[in-house]
Design a protein around this motif. Structure first.
Motif, PDB file in Angstrom:
ATOM      1  N   VAL A 197      -8.608  43.507 124.963  1.00 31.20           N
ATOM      2  CA  VAL A 197      -8.487  44.660 124.059  1.00 31.20           C
ATOM      3  C   VAL A 197      -8.795  44.222 122.630  1.00 31.20           C
ATOM      4  N   SER A 198      -9.087  45.184 121.783  1.00 37.27           N
ATOM      5  CA  SER A 198      -9.286  44.887 120.368  1.00 37.27           C
ATOM      6  C   SER A 198      -7.959  44.437 119.774  1.00 37.27           C
ATOM      7  N   LYS A 207      -6.851  45.017 117.050  1.00 36.75           N
ATOM      8  CA  LYS A 207      -6.289  46.113 116.254  1.00 36.75           C
ATOM      9  C   LYS A 207      -5.284  46.917 117.052  1.00 36.75           C
ATOM     10  N   THR A 208      -5.463  46.963 118.387  1.00 36.12           N
ATOM     11  CA  THR A 208      -4.591  47.781 119.236  1.00 36.12           C
ATOM     12  C   THR A 208      -3.337  47.043 119.700  1.00 36.12           C
ATOM     13  N   LEU A 209      -3.245  45.748 119.405  1.00 38.76           N
ATOM     14  CA  LEU A 209      -2.074  44.983 119.837  1.00 38.76           C
ATOM     15  C   LEU A 209      -0.823  45.461 119.110  1.00 38.76           C
ATOM     16  N   SER A 210       0.276  45.538 119.842  1.00 42.25           N
ATOM     17  CA  SER A 210       1.552  45.960 119.257  1.00 42.25           C
ATOM     18  C   SER A 210       2.325  44.745 118.766  1.00 42.25           C
ATOM     19  N   ASN A 265       2.574  41.305 124.196  1.00 42.06           N
ATOM     20  CA  ASN A 265       1.576  42.199 124.765  1.00 42.06           C
ATOM     21  C   ASN A 265       1.206  41.694 126.161  1.00 42.06           C
ATOM     22  N   THR A 285     -15.213  43.824 118.167  1.00 41.05           N
ATOM     23  CA  THR A 285     -15.271  45.051 117.368  1.00 41.05           C
ATOM     24  C   THR A 285     -15.327  44.749 115.872  1.00 41.05           C
ATOM     25  N   GLU A 317     -12.806  43.244 114.311  1.00 45.32           N
ATOM     26  CA  GLU A 317     -11.438  43.154 113.804  1.00 45.32           C
ATOM     27  C   GLU A 317     -10.994  41.697 113.778  1.00 45.32           C
TER      28      GLU A 317
END
Length: 318
Positions: A199-200, A202-205, A209, A238, A240
């Motif tokens: 995943v990007s 940027k989307t990591l919480s 994860n 992406t 990021e």
């Protein structure tokens, strides 16, 4: 000779914790002279065991908790678990009920060291400021503070795009991130039926994860960090970017090479110092042998122990 005396004293009076604390401190001092890794591990285990024994015998003593906190801090060098730092912080918190310790600069300095190892940068700053206020002529807390703020500002400037060279290279590196033949990094050997999902970043919480993979190219790497870690900057496909702070890393990651991090643990840095706001997210890695460099898993035997330096523990503060 001193170790033998403390051992004899501990056996003569089981109610006296001072010999146990001094024994534990002696183990810590002797570690610096021991070169054999097996013997060092034995000494570390004994050091922590003695510290825990002292706490069990006298749980109301600030010294015993302080000694345990410092011992766990040093033990982090052998056992790559961030839980040890949490235990250390809990012990320092217990020790902070001792007013005498609160008046000692070295206590706040070591407490700050425990905080920085867990990524509690604001707390580390506060502790080192207190240490400096208590001993204005002691340069070490001031030096560590300046070093850490400079380091965090550097990271913040880079990830927020203030660095022009970084902005120019983002697109180039993003386009070169490996996208094919990734089966070697996406399948977990412990659970072959489960595949990681890239995943990007940027989307990591913030937090763990699980089941996800951070994957990209290395823009930069540095060993000039205020704690015993290594810092790299990961740029994904992406474009990021996210800093990655790695503990127990004994090999160098090449700039321009790929890096893949399964189950990335993300932390948030947010602090204010001298009217400067610093805010960014980063991935913390305590087990570098789970990472991949250029699609090859990092060999565990090439990972290193973290070296944690503390100041001596005070005597008879309770």
């Amino acid at each position: 000779m001193a170790v033998a005396c403390f051992e004899k004293a501990a056996m003569l009076d089981a109610s006296d914790v001072v010999p146990l604390v001094k024994l534990s401190c002696s183990m810590r001092l002797l570690l610096g002279k021991e070169t054999d890794s097996t013997e060092r591990l034995k000494m570390l285990l004994r050091m922590v065991s003695l510290a825990k024994d002292a706490v069990a015998r006298c749980p109301d003593s600030g010294d015993t908790w302080y000694n345990l906190g410092t011992s766990l801090l040093v033990y982090f060098s052998a056992k790559a678990q961030s839980d040890l730092i949490l235990e250390s912080l809990a012990a320092f918190e217990k020790a902070s009920s001792c007013r005498i310790l609160l008046g000692k600069a070295e206590f706040h300095y070591n407490y700050g060291t425990a905080n920085i190892l867990y990524g509690n940068y604001q707390e580390a700053i506060d502790m080192w400021l207190r240490a400096s206020a208590l001993e204005p002529d002691w340069d070490k807390p001031k030096e560590k503070l300046v070093e850490m703020v400079k380091y965090l500002t550097f990271i913040s400037d880079l990830v927020t795009g203030k660095d022009r060279t970084f902005r120019r290279r983002v697109k180039q590196l993003a386009e070169s991130v490996p996208r094919k033949n990734l089966s070697s990094i996406l399948v977990d050997p412990a659970s072959p039926r489960t595949a990681y999902k890239i995943v990007s970043v940027k989307t990591l919480s913030v937090g763990q994860n699980a089941g996800l993979m951070a994957h990209g190219k290395i823009y930069a790497t540095t060993y000039q960090t205020p704690d015993p870690s290594r810092l790299i900057f990961l740029i994904d496909s992406t474009g990021e970017a996210i800093p990655v702070i790695i503990y127990h890393m004994g090999i160098e990651f090449s700039v321009g090479g790929s890096v893949s991090i399964p189950d990335p643990f993300v932390r948030l840095v947010r602090l204010v110092h001298n009217h400067t706001d610093i805010c960014f997210r980063y991935i913390r890695v305590d087990e570098p042998w789970r990472m991949f460099h250029n699609l090859i898993r990092v060999p565990r035997k090439q990972c290193a122990s973290t070296v944690v330096l503390t100041t001596p523990v005070s005597n008879a503060s309770h």
